[in-house]
Design a protein around this motif. Sequence first.
Motif, PDB file in Angstrom:
ATOM      1  N   LEU A  21       0.831  -1.207   0.000  1.00 53.58           N
ATOM      2  CA  LEU A  21       0.000   0.000   0.000  1.00 53.58           C
ATOM      3  C   LEU A  21       0.865   1.256   0.000  1.00 53.58           C
ATOM      4  O   LEU A  21       0.514   2.265  -0.621  1.00 53.58           O
ATOM      5  N   LYS A  22       2.003   1.172   0.686  1.00 54.00           N
ATOM      6  CA  LYS A  22       2.913   2.319   0.719  1.00 54.00           C
ATOM      7  C   LYS A  22       3.473   2.581  -0.676  1.00 54.00           C
ATOM      8  O   LYS A  22       3.484   3.728  -1.146  1.00 54.00           O
ATOM      9  N   LYS A  25       0.642   3.976  -2.930  1.00 49.18           N
ATOM     10  CA  LYS A  25       0.345   5.389  -2.716  1.00 49.18           C
ATOM     11  C   LYS A  25       1.449   6.273  -3.289  1.00 49.18           C
ATOM     12  O   LYS A  25       1.175   7.254  -3.990  1.00 49.18           O
ATOM     13  N   ASN A  26       2.714   5.908  -3.027  1.00 52.06           N
ATOM     14  CA  ASN A  26       3.827   6.710  -3.524  1.00 52.06           C
ATOM     15  C   ASN A  26       3.818   6.813  -5.044  1.00 52.06           C
ATOM     16  O   ASN A  26       4.155   7.858  -5.615  1.00 52.06           O
ATOM     17  N   VAL A  29       0.333   9.018  -6.224  1.00 47.77           N
ATOM     18  CA  VAL A  29       0.159  10.426  -5.849  1.00 47.77           C
ATOM     19  C   VAL A  29       0.599  11.380  -6.959  1.00 47.77           C
ATOM     20  O   VAL A  29      -0.182  12.232  -7.412  1.00 47.77           O
ATOM     21  N   GLU A 156      -1.162  14.121  -0.551  1.00 47.82           N
ATOM     22  CA  GLU A 156      -0.448  13.356   0.484  1.00 47.82           C
ATOM     23  C   GLU A 156      -1.382  12.945   1.620  1.00 47.82           C
ATOM     24  O   GLU A 156      -1.096  11.984   2.335  1.00 47.82           O
ATOM     25  N   ASP A 159      -5.425   8.436   1.371  1.00 45.94           N
ATOM     26  CA  ASP A 159      -4.882   7.091   1.536  1.00 45.94           C
ATOM     27  C   ASP A 159      -4.960   6.337   0.215  1.00 45.94           C
ATOM     28  O   ASP A 159      -5.516   6.812  -0.770  1.00 45.94           O
ATOM     29  N   ALA A 160      -4.380   5.135   0.206  1.00 41.86           N
ATOM     30  CA  ALA A 160      -4.336   4.341  -1.031  1.00 41.86           C
ATOM     31  C   ALA A 160      -5.731   3.999  -1.528  1.00 41.86           C
ATOM     32  O   ALA A 160      -5.976   3.951  -2.739  1.00 41.86           O
ATOM     33  N   LEU A 163      -7.104   6.927  -3.498  1.00 43.15           N
ATOM     34  CA  LEU A 163      -6.424   7.066  -4.780  1.00 43.15           C
ATOM     35  C   LEU A 163      -6.887   6.011  -5.773  1.00 43.15           C
ATOM     36  O   LEU A 163      -7.096   6.296  -6.955  1.00 43.15           O
ATOM     37  N   TYR A 193      -8.301  -3.048   3.963  1.00 37.57           N
ATOM     38  CA  TYR A 193      -8.688  -1.889   4.756  1.00 37.57           C
ATOM     39  C   TYR A 193      -9.777  -2.234   5.771  1.00 37.57           C
ATOM     40  O   TYR A 193      -9.779  -1.737   6.889  1.00 37.57           O
ATOM     41  N   SER A 222       1.126  -3.625  -6.622  1.00 41.74           N
ATOM     42  CA  SER A 222       1.400  -2.244  -6.247  1.00 41.74           C
ATOM     43  C   SER A 222       2.714  -1.772  -6.849  1.00 41.74           C
ATOM     44  O   SER A 222       2.822  -0.664  -7.359  1.00 41.74           O
ATOM     45  N   TYR A 226       3.189   1.073  -9.534  1.00 42.34           N
ATOM     46  CA  TYR A 226       4.138   2.147  -9.191  1.00 42.34           C
ATOM     47  C   TYR A 226       5.056   2.415 -10.383  1.00 42.34           C
ATOM     48  O   TYR A 226       5.276   3.552 -10.786  1.00 42.34           O
TER      49      TYR A 226
END
Length: 234
Positions: A21-22, A25-26, A29, A156, A159-160, A163, A193, A222, A226
């Motif tokens: 998830l990190k 999101k990165n 965004v 920012e 949350d994922a 997005l 979640y 993910s 990404y």
Amino acid sequence: MALTEQIQGEFRNWIRASLGLKYLKNGLVEFISSEARKQYDRHVGITIKTARVQDYKCKSCLPDTLLPCHQVRNGQCNHGNPRNCICSRRRTNSRRICPEGGACGIFYDLITDEHTHKDPCWYNTNFDQWSSVNGYFEFIKCFISTSGYKTKSNFEELDALALLSICQNNRKLNMIFQGTGFLDLFEKVIYFYVIFHNGMLCFIMPVKQISFASRFAILGKSVYLYNLCEVSIR
């Protein structure tokens, strides 16, 4: 297998999903921010041209006062669920056409048309900020399915899940992610979640319902998305 070993194993899988998830999101965004600006600028251009004004700068229209453009022109709602459109609410003396040539009403209809189901979530956006420097963010928040993001002021803070929801509901973004396994990933993230917000220490039994492959897929997909976003931004 001892309970302690079982917990450690599940916890490692949980960390994998969290890292996924990190990464997700990165990666999303910057990509979504860039796409949101492009779409917003295009819609503002259409709004200015249609309203026949020099600039879009109205900050006086609100959900309780704005009259959508379609209600003025032909009365036929373009909303996928007319009950969620503000034109279906009983009009009062305070509901009026945007004073800038109907600009906000035009912008309202453009947002609706951009939604894959023509059913934006108006609870997440601040109508009076559509023409502000942060207007592109207020615009894109309309594509988050669940409420609770109205006070968020930048990407920012999303949350994922939010997005991913934008990617699913925004017509242009949805087309970009077609064939990437995006929809399958979205379902897994929602499941994660639900478990997460019910308490991390209570995941041992529920998390068994998600296979190891599925949990690891959150990380794998993910990272894939990404990288896809990174290539698209360049």
